[in-house]
Design an enzyme around this catalytic site. Structure first.
Site, PDB file in Angstrom:
ATOM      1  N   HIS A  65      -4.251 -15.180  -1.008  1.00  0.00           N
ATOM      2  CA  HIS A  65      -3.414 -15.554   0.136  1.00  0.00           C
ATOM      3  C   HIS A  65      -2.421 -16.653  -0.224  1.00  0.00           C
ATOM      4  O   HIS A  65      -1.876 -17.285   0.665  1.00  0.00           O
ATOM      5  CB  HIS A  65      -4.308 -16.029   1.292  1.00  0.00           C
ATOM      6  CG  HIS A  65      -5.123 -14.928   1.890  1.00  0.00           C
ATOM      7  ND1 HIS A  65      -6.336 -15.130   2.519  1.00  0.00           N
ATOM      8  CD2 HIS A  65      -4.914 -13.591   1.958  1.00  0.00           C
ATOM      9  CE1 HIS A  65      -6.820 -13.978   2.944  1.00  0.00           C
ATOM     10  NE2 HIS A  65      -5.980 -13.032   2.610  1.00  0.00           N
ATOM     11  N   HIS A  66      -2.185 -16.870  -1.537  1.00  0.00           N
ATOM     12  CA  HIS A  66      -1.255 -17.958  -1.874  1.00  0.00           C
ATOM     13  C   HIS A  66       0.150 -17.628  -1.397  1.00  0.00           C
ATOM     14  O   HIS A  66       0.969 -18.521  -1.194  1.00  0.00           O
ATOM     15  CB  HIS A  66      -1.260 -18.242  -3.389  1.00  0.00           C
ATOM     16  CG  HIS A  66      -0.534 -17.221  -4.198  1.00  0.00           C
ATOM     17  ND1 HIS A  66      -1.022 -15.942  -4.391  1.00  0.00           N
ATOM     18  CD2 HIS A  66       0.658 -17.258  -4.843  1.00  0.00           C
ATOM     19  CE1 HIS A  66      -0.149 -15.261  -5.126  1.00  0.00           C
ATOM     20  NE2 HIS A  66       0.860 -16.036  -5.412  1.00  0.00           N
ATOM     21  N   ARG A  67       0.423 -16.344  -1.252  1.00  0.00           N
ATOM     22  CA  ARG A  67       1.691 -15.896  -0.665  1.00  0.00           C
ATOM     23  C   ARG A  67       1.353 -14.819   0.357  1.00  0.00           C
ATOM     24  O   ARG A  67       0.499 -13.970   0.090  1.00  0.00           O
ATOM     25  CB  ARG A  67       2.585 -15.245  -1.732  1.00  0.00           C
ATOM     26  CG  ARG A  67       3.176 -16.204  -2.733  1.00  0.00           C
ATOM     27  CD  ARG A  67       4.558 -16.647  -2.268  1.00  0.00           C
ATOM     28  NE  ARG A  67       4.974 -17.842  -2.978  1.00  0.00           N
ATOM     29  CZ  ARG A  67       5.684 -17.849  -4.102  1.00  0.00           C
ATOM     30  NH1 ARG A  67       6.028 -16.719  -4.666  1.00  0.00           N
ATOM     31  NH2 ARG A  67       6.042 -18.972  -4.662  1.00  0.00           N
ATOM     32  N   LYS A  71      -0.083  -7.486  -0.626  1.00  0.00           N
ATOM     33  CA  LYS A  71       0.548  -6.172  -0.844  1.00  0.00           C
ATOM     34  C   LYS A  71      -0.255  -5.385  -1.852  1.00  0.00           C
ATOM     35  O   LYS A  71      -0.702  -5.928  -2.866  1.00  0.00           O
ATOM     36  CB  LYS A  71       1.970  -6.434  -1.391  1.00  0.00           C
ATOM     37  CG  LYS A  71       2.829  -5.247  -1.531  1.00  0.00           C
ATOM     38  CD  LYS A  71       3.721  -5.055  -0.305  1.00  0.00           C
ATOM     39  CE  LYS A  71       4.394  -3.706  -0.281  1.00  0.00           C
ATOM     40  NZ  LYS A  71       3.488  -2.589  -0.028  1.00  0.00           N
ATOM     41  N   LYS A  95       0.403  -8.988 -10.924  1.00  0.00           N
ATOM     42  CA  LYS A  95       1.583  -8.126 -11.049  1.00  0.00           C
ATOM     43  C   LYS A  95       2.748  -8.692 -10.236  1.00  0.00           C
ATOM     44  O   LYS A  95       3.865  -8.819 -10.723  1.00  0.00           O
ATOM     45  CB  LYS A  95       1.185  -6.748 -10.507  1.00  0.00           C
ATOM     46  CG  LYS A  95       1.978  -5.584 -10.977  1.00  0.00           C
ATOM     47  CD  LYS A  95       1.373  -4.293 -10.419  1.00  0.00           C
ATOM     48  CE  LYS A  95       0.034  -3.951 -11.042  1.00  0.00           C
ATOM     49  NZ  LYS A  95      -0.439  -2.613 -10.648  1.00  0.00           N
ATOM     50  N   ASP A 100       7.932 -11.640 -10.007  1.00  0.00           N
ATOM     51  CA  ASP A 100       8.526 -12.532  -9.012  1.00  0.00           C
ATOM     52  C   ASP A 100       8.759 -11.840  -7.677  1.00  0.00           C
ATOM     53  O   ASP A 100       9.844 -11.914  -7.093  1.00  0.00           O
ATOM     54  CB  ASP A 100       9.856 -13.106  -9.555  1.00  0.00           C
ATOM     55  CG  ASP A 100      10.180 -14.434  -8.896  1.00  0.00           C
ATOM     56  OD1 ASP A 100       9.307 -14.979  -8.191  1.00  0.00           O
ATOM     57  OD2 ASP A 100      11.317 -14.914  -9.075  1.00  0.00           O
ATOM     58  N   LYS A 107      -5.473  -4.487  -2.146  1.00  0.00           N
ATOM     59  CA  LYS A 107      -5.651  -3.066  -2.474  1.00  0.00           C
ATOM     60  C   LYS A 107      -6.533  -2.438  -1.407  1.00  0.00           C
ATOM     61  O   LYS A 107      -7.361  -3.122  -0.795  1.00  0.00           O
ATOM     62  CB  LYS A 107      -6.322  -2.903  -3.850  1.00  0.00           C
ATOM     63  CG  LYS A 107      -6.031  -1.580  -4.492  1.00  0.00           C
ATOM     64  CD  LYS A 107      -4.642  -1.550  -5.105  1.00  0.00           C
ATOM     65  CE  LYS A 107      -4.310  -0.245  -5.763  1.00  0.00           C
ATOM     66  NZ  LYS A 107      -3.012  -0.310  -6.439  1.00  0.00           N
ATOM     67  N   SER A 363       8.860  -1.554  -3.485  1.00  0.00           N
ATOM     68  CA  SER A 363       8.218  -1.743  -2.176  1.00  0.00           C
ATOM     69  C   SER A 363       8.724  -3.028  -1.514  1.00  0.00           C
ATOM     70  O   SER A 363       8.920  -3.083  -0.303  1.00  0.00           O
ATOM     71  CB  SER A 363       6.693  -1.832  -2.332  1.00  0.00           C
ATOM     72  OG  SER A 363       6.121  -0.544  -2.310  1.00  0.00           O
TER      73      SER A 363
HETATM   74  P1  NAD Z   1      -1.321  10.598  -8.338  1.00  0.00           P
HETATM   75  O1  NAD Z   1      -2.484  10.959  -7.500  1.00  0.00           O
HETATM   76  O2  NAD Z   1       0.048  10.891  -7.825  1.00  0.00           O
HETATM   77  O3  NAD Z   1      -1.424  11.250  -9.799  1.00  0.00           O
HETATM   78  C1  NAD Z   1      -2.523  11.172 -10.629  1.00  0.00           C
HETATM   79  C2  NAD Z   1      -2.547  12.435 -11.463  1.00  0.00           C
HETATM   80  O4  NAD Z   1      -3.574  12.317 -12.443  1.00  0.00           O
HETATM   81  C3  NAD Z   1      -2.833  13.687 -10.637  1.00  0.00           C
HETATM   82  O5  NAD Z   1      -1.848  14.657 -10.897  1.00  0.00           O
HETATM   83  C4  NAD Z   1      -4.208  14.103 -11.127  1.00  0.00           C
HETATM   84  O6  NAD Z   1      -4.408  15.499 -11.061  1.00  0.00           O
HETATM   85  C5  NAD Z   1      -4.191  13.591 -12.552  1.00  0.00           C
HETATM   86  N1  NAD Z   1      -5.526  13.472 -13.141  1.00  0.00           N
HETATM   87  C6  NAD Z   1      -6.701  13.213 -12.537  1.00  0.00           C
HETATM   88  N2  NAD Z   1      -7.713  13.229 -13.427  1.00  0.00           N
HETATM   89  C7  NAD Z   1      -7.162  13.523 -14.630  1.00  0.00           C
HETATM   90  C8  NAD Z   1      -7.679  13.700 -15.939  1.00  0.00           C
HETATM   91  N3  NAD Z   1      -8.976  13.564 -16.186  1.00  0.00           N
HETATM   92  N4  NAD Z   1      -6.820  14.000 -16.940  1.00  0.00           N
HETATM   93  C9  NAD Z   1      -5.497  14.132 -16.704  1.00  0.00           C
HETATM   94  N5  NAD Z   1      -4.946  13.988 -15.478  1.00  0.00           N
HETATM   95  C10 NAD Z   1      -5.760  13.683 -14.448  1.00  0.00           C
HETATM   96  O7  NAD Z   1      -1.503   9.031  -8.644  1.00  0.00           O
HETATM   97  P2  NAD Z   1      -0.392   8.005  -9.106  1.00  0.00           P
HETATM   98  O8  NAD Z   1       0.173   7.347  -7.896  1.00  0.00           O
HETATM   99  O9  NAD Z   1       0.502   8.658 -10.085  1.00  0.00           O
HETATM  100  O10 NAD Z   1      -1.301   6.902  -9.826  1.00  0.00           O
HETATM  101  C11 NAD Z   1      -1.728   7.039 -11.172  1.00  0.00           C
HETATM  102  C12 NAD Z   1      -2.131   5.681 -11.702  1.00  0.00           C
HETATM  103  O11 NAD Z   1      -1.026   4.769 -11.582  1.00  0.00           O
HETATM  104  C13 NAD Z   1      -3.291   5.002 -10.969  1.00  0.00           C
HETATM  105  O12 NAD Z   1      -4.027   4.226 -11.890  1.00  0.00           O
HETATM  106  C14 NAD Z   1      -2.589   4.078 -10.001  1.00  0.00           C
HETATM  107  O13 NAD Z   1      -3.397   2.984  -9.608  1.00  0.00           O
HETATM  108  C15 NAD Z   1      -1.424   3.624 -10.849  1.00  0.00           C
HETATM  109  N6  NAD Z   1      -0.276   3.106 -10.076  1.00  0.00           N
HETATM  110  C16 NAD Z   1       0.356   3.859  -9.140  1.00  0.00           C
HETATM  111  C17 NAD Z   1       1.441   3.329  -8.452  1.00  0.00           C
HETATM  112  C18 NAD Z   1       2.243   4.133  -7.468  1.00  0.00           C
HETATM  113  O14 NAD Z   1       3.302   3.635  -7.027  1.00  0.00           O
HETATM  114  N7  NAD Z   1       1.851   5.342  -7.110  1.00  0.00           N
HETATM  115  C19 NAD Z   1       1.855   2.009  -8.705  1.00  0.00           C
HETATM  116  C20 NAD Z   1       1.185   1.264  -9.685  1.00  0.00           C
HETATM  117  C21 NAD Z   1       0.118   1.825 -10.363  1.00  0.00           C
END
Ligand code: NAD
Length: 471
Positions: A65-67, A71, A95, A100, A107, A363
């Site tokens: 909660h520092h900011r 998100k 992150k 910044d 989460k 975002s």
């Molecule tokens: P998503 O659900 O859109 O895509 C994930 C994909 O991985 C799917 O197509 C799924 O079928 C595939 N998958 C699942 N198991 C698998 C396996 N064993 N081998 C290969 N592929 C597999 O999710 P996303 O939003 O792309 O998120 C992916 C990662 O990125 C997560 O760790 C998430 O926390 C991180 N992330 C996402 C965002 C965002 O804006 N969406 C932001 C930061 C970090």
């Protein structure tokens, strides 16, 4: 093998402690920066499509909660646990600090399998989850603002926005309660691609960092680098497309159903289309399907982009990873024991808290747009155009001839909102890379993750100190 009892929050804490050892902050302050500030766990009943009832587990963790607001995305997965959500919330704090973005980290988690449930069920779950968050004050434009993550998309964000709006009809800024919304519902262009685009910018920056890249045994520059991507979801798909735009070659793609390999390169859009039509990437013409005993993560390539799940690189398979650069597009894809092996072999690991920060960056822009109730280009575009027109006309008078049309229109068009978003994302990712790389050099740190954590811890700790809470 990762034990079922293994704690992801403990892994993040391990990285935190490793970096915190390079600071001289009060131990109490460091403890405050490390711990999760608010944790909410809820179970609620939802009507299934067959008429029965399913009790769904939901989580929301506000790490810092520092900011405010806090998100962070909402993960929809049958495997999500409170421990995962705590770890991912902590990563969000660091992150945001790194790029910044003035938010604390948070989460969410919803324990359902989004890939095997109907949209109608997901809508009922999402609306009820939003109502539960609202009831306990875990959502709102000034307190906590969710976004998409693994298993959720702009569709879920639209249901959240609509539910929040219905529950808070007199709140002028209610659409700033969630980001990653569709464009037609107060979203921003460029948000869907933002995380993947940021990943590709981060890889490009790292590959231009001559000392780092040479130490990893590669030549500098992204052109022609062979890349394998795990996960063709939101992050993986857009990262792969943008990497191709930057001149890299996608030689392998892995998805849940299997993996394909094409040393001469894959057309990412065509593979995605093939998957949409047939339900699988396997069978895509011109690519070899990996056989039993083969693992896409171990393919011969320059850059490996795990963009699906956590802990896919561990002590067990790290010795077999051939990529010289491991780009953490997913959150926590490399287990700390796996990382130790990669670093000992002089591979370059680009850490998640930097590399996938493009999503939260855009975002932030969406949240600002929702609070100001105006798009970024609306107030300036026509003015920019007419100023540029007058400048070009003056130049033409001076040189005594008209500029060719393509050159003329390249300089006289005002920036559209998508261009402003992409430029600001590029600036954010490039600046943050420069800062962590410089810190690594100055402090002689062995890896980029420690530098990234150190940079972020310093920012968060100083923010607490500025509030007068700590000496
Ligand atoms: P998503 O659900 O859109 O895509 C994930 C994909 O991985 C799917 O197509 C799924 O079928 C595939 N998958 C699942 N198991 C698998 C396996 N064993 N081998 C290969 N592929 C597999 O999710 P996303 O939003 O792309 O998120 C992916 C990662 O990125 C997560 O760790 C998430 O926390 C991180 N992330 C996402 C965002 C965002 O804006 N969406 C932001 C930061 C970090």
């Amino acid at each position: 093998m990762i034990e079922p009892s293994h704690s992801m929050f403990a892994d993040v804490s391990r990285y935190f402690d490793r970096a915190a050892a390079h600071t001289s902050f009060d131990p109490g302050l460091l403890e405050q920066v490390k711990q999760c500030n608010s944790v909410y766990q809820v179970a609620f009943p939802v009507r299934k499509d067959d008429g029965g009832i399913q009790v769904v587990q939901g989580f929301r963790v506000e790490h810092s909660h520092h900011r405010l607001p806090t998100k962070g995305g909402i993960r929809y997965s049958a495997d999500v646990t409170l421990d995962h959500v705590m770890a991912l919330a902590a990563l969000m704090t660091f992150k945001c600090a790194l790029v910044d973005v003035p938010f604390g980290g948070a989460k969410g988690g919803v324990r359902i399998d989004s890939h095997n449930t109907s949209p109608a069920f997901r809508e009922r779950v999402t609306r009820r989850y939003t109502a539960e968050l609202s009831r306990k004050g875990f959502i709102g434009p000034s307190v906590d603002v969710p976004a998409p993550d693994y298993g959720s998309s702009e569709t879920e964000m639209a249901w959240i926005a609509d539910t929040y709006q219905a529950l808070h009809p007199n709140e002028l800024d209610s659409y700033a309660s969630v980001t990653g919304k569709p464009l037609a519902l107060h979203g921003i262009p460029g948000r869907i691609e933002a995380t993947g685009r940021g990943v590709s910018i981060g890889i490009r920056e790292a590959l231009a960092d001559v000392d780092q890249v040479r130490a990893a045994g590669l030549s500098p520059g992204i052109g022609g680098k062979r890349v394998v991507v795990q996960g063709l979801g939101n992050v993986g798909y857009h990262a792969a497309r943008c990497l191709v735009e930057e001149g890299a070659v996608i030689v392998g793609i892995a998805e849940r159903e299997g993996a394909i390999h094409a040393p001469d390169g894959l057309d990412v859009d065509a593979v995605a289309e093939h998957r949409l039509e047939t339900g699988s990437i396997c069978g895509y013409p011109g690519a070899r399907v990996l056989g039993p005993g083969e693992d896409a993560l171990e393919l011969d390539c320059d850059v490996l982009v795990p963009a699906a799940l956590e802990n896919v690189i561990t002590q067990a398979n790290a010795p077999r990873i051939r990529a010289r650069v491991i780009a953490e597009a997913a959150n926590s894809p490399v287990h700390p024991d796996g990382e130790a092996i990669l670093l000992a072999r002089h591979a370059l690991v680009i850490p998640d808290l930097y590399l996938n920060a493009g999503g939260v960056t855009v975002s932030y822009f969406e949240w600002l747009k929702n609070l100001s109730h105006v798009s970024f280009d609306r107030m300036s575009r026509r003015n920019d155009e007419s100023r540029a027109e007058r400048t070009v006309a003056a130049v033409e008078r001076l040189i005594g001839r008209a500029l060719p049309l393509p050159e003329r229109s390249a300089v006289t068009g005002g920036a559209r909102e998508i261009e402003l978003v992409r430029d600001a994302l590029e600036e954010t990712m490039a600046t943050a890379y420069g800062q962590i790389s410089e810190l690594r050099r100055q402090r002689s740190l062995g890896d980029l993750r420690t530098a990234a954590f150190l940079f972020a811890i310093d920012r968060v700790a100083r923010s607490y100190m500025a509030q007068g809470i700590f000496p």
